[in-house]
Write an enzyme that holds these catalytic residues in place. Structure first.
Site, mmCIF file in Angstrom:
data_model
loop_
_atom_site.group_PDB
_atom_site.id
_atom_site.type_symbol
_atom_site.label_atom_id
_atom_site.label_comp_id
_atom_site.label_asym_id
_atom_site.label_seq_id
_atom_site.Cartn_x
_atom_site.Cartn_y
_atom_site.Cartn_z
ATOM 1 N N ARG A 61 56.957 26.702 -12.259
ATOM 2 C CA ARG A 61 57.813 25.713 -12.035
ATOM 3 C C ARG A 61 59.444 26.256 -11.964
ATOM 4 O O ARG A 61 60.168 25.398 -11.194
ATOM 5 C CB ARG A 61 57.547 24.525 -12.747
ATOM 6 C CG ARG A 61 56.468 23.685 -12.434
ATOM 7 C CD ARG A 61 56.125 22.206 -13.026
ATOM 8 N NE ARG A 61 55.963 22.681 -14.318
ATOM 9 C CZ ARG A 61 54.972 22.638 -15.241
ATOM 10 N NH1 ARG A 61 53.720 22.723 -14.728
ATOM 11 N NH2 ARG A 61 54.766 22.820 -16.585
ATOM 12 N N GLU A 98 49.308 28.033 -28.599
ATOM 13 C CA GLU A 98 48.624 27.262 -29.861
ATOM 14 C C GLU A 98 47.291 27.811 -30.281
ATOM 15 O O GLU A 98 47.145 27.860 -31.444
ATOM 16 C CB GLU A 98 48.179 25.490 -29.134
ATOM 17 C CG GLU A 98 47.773 24.772 -30.414
ATOM 18 C CD GLU A 98 47.491 23.205 -29.638
ATOM 19 O OE1 GLU A 98 47.412 22.435 -30.358
ATOM 20 O OE2 GLU A 98 47.734 23.021 -28.331
#
Lengths: 173, 173
Positions: A61, A98
């Site tokens: 992005r 994570e």
């Protein structure tokens, strides 16, 4: 005023990419040339006198803004990509997710020593990718001047991973 | 003359992503603001009077040009992405790869009926992704006006998958 236009163009998508996460969807912002123009103009105004040599844009992005800003400032554009996407010799940095780790890469001839760069992505979350990108730039001897985003998710404390480099983000959540 | 600047900024990388393939590396082109500017200006000149409503940019290298062109024409930008990357409700199209298939997606509210769009990517190869993107646009009732690329690999005959839509590519190999 201009920040309000930006905020109104971001859409919250609950439970993406997984339950409990509210994803900041920038596609309405991209679709609106007024909002997109406000952001690129804000960035260009902020960095016009920063003597930058290149924009370092983060896959994928960050690419959407990187080309527009590189054009506005008439400087080069350097893509940082996920592992295996860049075709020539690369330097790489691993960072923590994570669960597990990921790797970002930059061509080893993408930047020269002392070149001044702005690191650009759409969103500052936990800061792992951006911190790894800072390391890639510095490995090549370049000088990151600032990191810029459309949105900072301040509750994730991504700033803490980035040291004392200036951070620009017109939308802070 | 301007096409020569573009050609000189593309680097051949042999054996990427696998032995026998010569990859067209656009990173030197991106790093050169003159070459990048020439291409965006060429595109803007080509489509300034085409009454476009949006640029449809293909993940991920198409994003590098998409933002710059959307800004130059002051129109919207719509990302087409690989499956699972877009957060809101999507339409999708499957297409064939050399081995197996892949899926591209677009938000189901990304385009309105009769909107005129330009499809943009860095390179036309076998044409599978672009043909799928054409279908996505038409599913939403939009009207693709043309497909534009920096490079066309003509020996792969990607044009044959795209019907009679006009194709623009300043570098043809």
């Amino acid at each position: 005023m201009s920040t309000e236009i930006l905020q109104q163009s971001i859409r919250d998508i609950p439970d993406f990419p997984k339950p409990g996460i509210v994803f900041k969807d920038i596609t309405p912002f991209l679709r609106d040339p007024v909002a997109f123009g406000v952001f690129i103009d804000l960035l260009a105004d902020q960095y016009r006198d920063a003597d930058l040599d290149a924009i370092v844009a983060i896959d994928a992005r960050g690419f959407l803004f990187g080309g527009a800003l590189a054009r506005a400032l008439n400087i080069g554009l350097v893509p940082v990509r996920k592992k295996g996407k860049l075709p020539s010799a690369c330097i790489s940095e691993e960072y923590e997710l994570e669960y597990g780790t990921a790797i970002v890469e930059m061509h080893d001839d993408a930047l020269k020593s002392r070149e001044r760069v702005l690191i650009l992505d759409d969103l500052l979350a936990t800061g792992g990718t951006v911190a790894a990108t800072l390391k890639l730039c510095r490995k090549l001897g370049a000088e990151p001047v600032a990191c810029a985003f459309l949105i900072e998710l301040s509750f994730l404390n991504g700033r803490e991973k980035l040291g004392d480099i200036p951070i620009f983000a017109p939308i802070v959540v």
